[in-house]
Design a protein around this motif. Structure first.
Motif, PDB file in Angstrom:
ATOM      1  N   LYS A   1       0.552  -5.868   3.574  1.00 35.56           N
ATOM      2  CA  LYS A   1       0.512  -4.728   4.810  1.00 35.56           C
ATOM      3  C   LYS A   1       2.485  -3.954   3.958  1.00 35.56           C
ATOM      4  O   LYS A   1       3.600  -5.052   4.528  1.00 35.56           O
ATOM      5  CB  LYS A   1       0.956  -4.940   5.860  1.00 35.56           C
ATOM      6  CG  LYS A   1      -0.597  -4.867   6.361  1.00 35.56           C
ATOM      7  CD  LYS A   1      -0.309  -5.420   7.902  1.00 35.56           C
ATOM      8  CE  LYS A   1      -2.313  -5.823   8.315  1.00 35.56           C
ATOM      9  NZ  LYS A   1      -2.254  -6.395   9.682  1.00 35.56           N
ATOM     10  N   ILE A   2       2.680  -2.442   3.855  1.00 35.51           N
ATOM     11  CA  ILE A   2       4.037  -2.032   4.131  1.00 35.51           C
ATOM     12  C   ILE A   2       5.082  -2.248   4.931  1.00 35.51           C
ATOM     13  O   ILE A   2       4.313  -1.940   5.745  1.00 35.51           O
ATOM     14  CB  ILE A   2       3.680  -0.699   3.056  1.00 35.51           C
ATOM     15  CG1 ILE A   2       3.009   0.065   4.050  1.00 35.51           C
ATOM     16  CG2 ILE A   2       3.016  -1.241   1.886  1.00 35.51           C
ATOM     17  CD1 ILE A   2       3.472   1.491   2.911  1.00 35.51           C
ATOM     18  N   ASP A   3       6.142  -2.056   5.261  1.00 32.73           N
ATOM     19  CA  ASP A   3       6.561  -1.935   6.458  1.00 32.73           C
ATOM     20  C   ASP A   3       7.273  -0.357   6.509  1.00 32.73           C
ATOM     21  O   ASP A   3       7.567   0.059   7.950  1.00 32.73           O
ATOM     22  CB  ASP A   3       7.580  -2.583   6.069  1.00 32.73           C
ATOM     23  CG  ASP A   3       7.587  -4.531   6.600  1.00 32.73           C
ATOM     24  OD1 ASP A   3       6.795  -4.473   6.905  1.00 32.73           O
ATOM     25  OD2 ASP A   3       8.236  -5.303   5.696  1.00 32.73           O
ATOM     26  N   ALA A   4       7.636  -0.229   5.596  1.00 31.80           N
ATOM     27  CA  ALA A   4       7.995   1.901   5.595  1.00 31.80           C
ATOM     28  C   ALA A   4       7.216   2.457   4.577  1.00 31.80           C
ATOM     29  O   ALA A   4       6.899   2.039   3.327  1.00 31.80           O
ATOM     30  CB  ALA A   4       9.622   1.588   6.035  1.00 31.80           C
ATOM     31  N   GLY A   5       7.573   3.499   4.172  1.00 41.85           N
ATOM     32  CA  GLY A   5       6.907   4.594   3.449  1.00 41.85           C
ATOM     33  C   GLY A   5       5.436   4.607   3.177  1.00 41.85           C
ATOM     34  O   GLY A   5       5.375   4.645   4.459  1.00 41.85           O
ATOM     35  N   ALA A   6       5.154   5.262   2.322  1.00 42.49           N
ATOM     36  CA  ALA A   6       3.839   5.625   2.034  1.00 42.49           C
ATOM     37  C   ALA A   6       3.010   5.624   1.080  1.00 42.49           C
ATOM     38  O   ALA A   6       4.233   5.039  -0.271  1.00 42.49           O
ATOM     39  CB  ALA A   6       3.273   7.116   2.823  1.00 42.49           C
TER      40      ALA A   6
END
Length: 250
Positions: free
Chosen positions: A52-57
Motif C-alpha cells: 500500500k502506498i503512503d502518499a501520492g496517486a
C-alpha cells in the motif's frame, strides 16, 4: 496504462519511494533499472497493491489501485475487490513461486479456476496453448522439481498469462537463473513485447533493455531520475548519477 504521481512508501520509518512519477502507455515495454535498494521492486509491488502506498496517486487503466474516490477522500477497497483487480495485473517474480506438489498444467489452471471461476476444461485448454507458446508443450505433466530454472520461469510466465492480464510486471525474472538459462526466458518476453503486451520489467539485462524496451527509466534512492528511449538513455544520459551507474555496468 499506468500513471504514478508522487508515490511515497515507507517501511518502519525508512522512506523507500520518494515521490515516484512515471507514466507507462498501453502496449509499451518499460524497463526499470538502477542499483539494488533503489525502490524498483517496491514500486512494482505497489502497482498491483501487494504494498500500500503512503502518499501520492497510482492508477492502472484509469482506476485507482486498491482505492476508490468518494468526494475528496480515498477509501480502501475490500480485499475481494482488490483481489479481482489484481487478477488483471500479472506478475512474474525472481523466484518462480510454483506449487511444488502440482504439475505445470495444474499450476497454470489454479488461478483461472479458483479466482475467475473459469470452466476447468476451458482453463486447461488455454493452459496447453500457453505452454506451447513458451516452448513447453511437452512438459505439461512435469512437476517443478523436474524442470530447470529457466523452464520453471517460463511456466510462471504462462501462469501469469492464464489470467489474461492487461499488464505484466516482471521483477528481475532472470536473476535467479544460471547464465545459460537466461536466454530462453528473455526470448519469451521478446515475443510478448512483439505481441503488444504492456510490460514493466525490472532487470539488470542491459542488452535486453536496449533491444526490447520502448523506454528505460533509471531509479535511484526511491525516485525516477530520468527516462528516455534506449538509444538516448545509453548514448547520452543526462543525469550524473545515471552516467556513473552505466559506466560501472556496461
Amino acid at each position: 496504462m499506468v500513471v504514478a504521481r508522487q508515490v511515497m512508501k515507507s517501511y518502519d520509518g525508512t522512506l523507500v519511494l520518494r515521490g515516484v512519477d512515471l507514466t507507462v502507455e498501453r502496449g509499451e515495454v518499460l524497463c526499470l533499472i538502477g542499483p539494488s535498494g533503489s525502490g524498483k521492486s517496491t514500486f512494482l509491488r505497489c502497482i498491483n497493491h501487494l504494498e500500500k502506498i503512503d502518499a501520492g496517486a497510482l492508477h492502472v487503466d484509469g482506476e485507482f489501485v486498491g482505492y476508490r474516490r468518494v468526494g475528496n477522500r480515498l477509501h480502501e477497497l475490500p480485499d475481494r475487490v482488490v483481489a479481482a483487480k489484481r487478477a488483471e495485473i500479472g506478475m512474474v517474480f525472481q523466484r518462480f513461486n510454483l506449487f511444488a506438489h502440482k504439475t505445470a498444467l495444474e499450476n497454470i489452471v489454479e488461478a483461472p479456476i479458483q479466482v475467475r471461476g473459469e470452466d476447468p476444461k476451458a482453463a486447461a485448454e488455454h493452459a496447453r496453448e500457453l505452454m506451447a507458446c513458451v516452448g513447453l508443450g511437452h512438459r505439461l505433466d512435469a512437476y517443478p522439481g523436474q524442470l530447470s530454472g529457466g523452464q520453471q520461469q517460463r511456466v510462471a510466465i504462462a501462469r501469469a498469462l492464464a489470467m489474461r492480464p492487461k499488464l505484466l510486471l516482471f521483477d528481475e525474472p532472470t536473476s535467479a537463473l544460471d547464465p545459460e538459462l537466461v536466454g530462453e526466458v528473455l526470448d519469451v518476453m521478446r515475443d510478448l513485447a512483439t505481441e503488444g503486451m504492456t510490460m514493466i520489467v525490472v532487470t539488470h539485462e542491459m542488452a535486453f533493455a536496449r533491444e526490447v524496451a520502448n523506454r528505460i527509466a533509471f531509479m535511484d534512492q526511491g525516485a525516477v531520475v530520468e527516462t528516455h528511449a534506449p538509444a538516448e538513455f545509453f548514448g547520452s544520459p543526462r543525469h550524473p548519477r545515471t552516467r556513473a551507474f552505466l559506466s560501472k555496468i556496461l
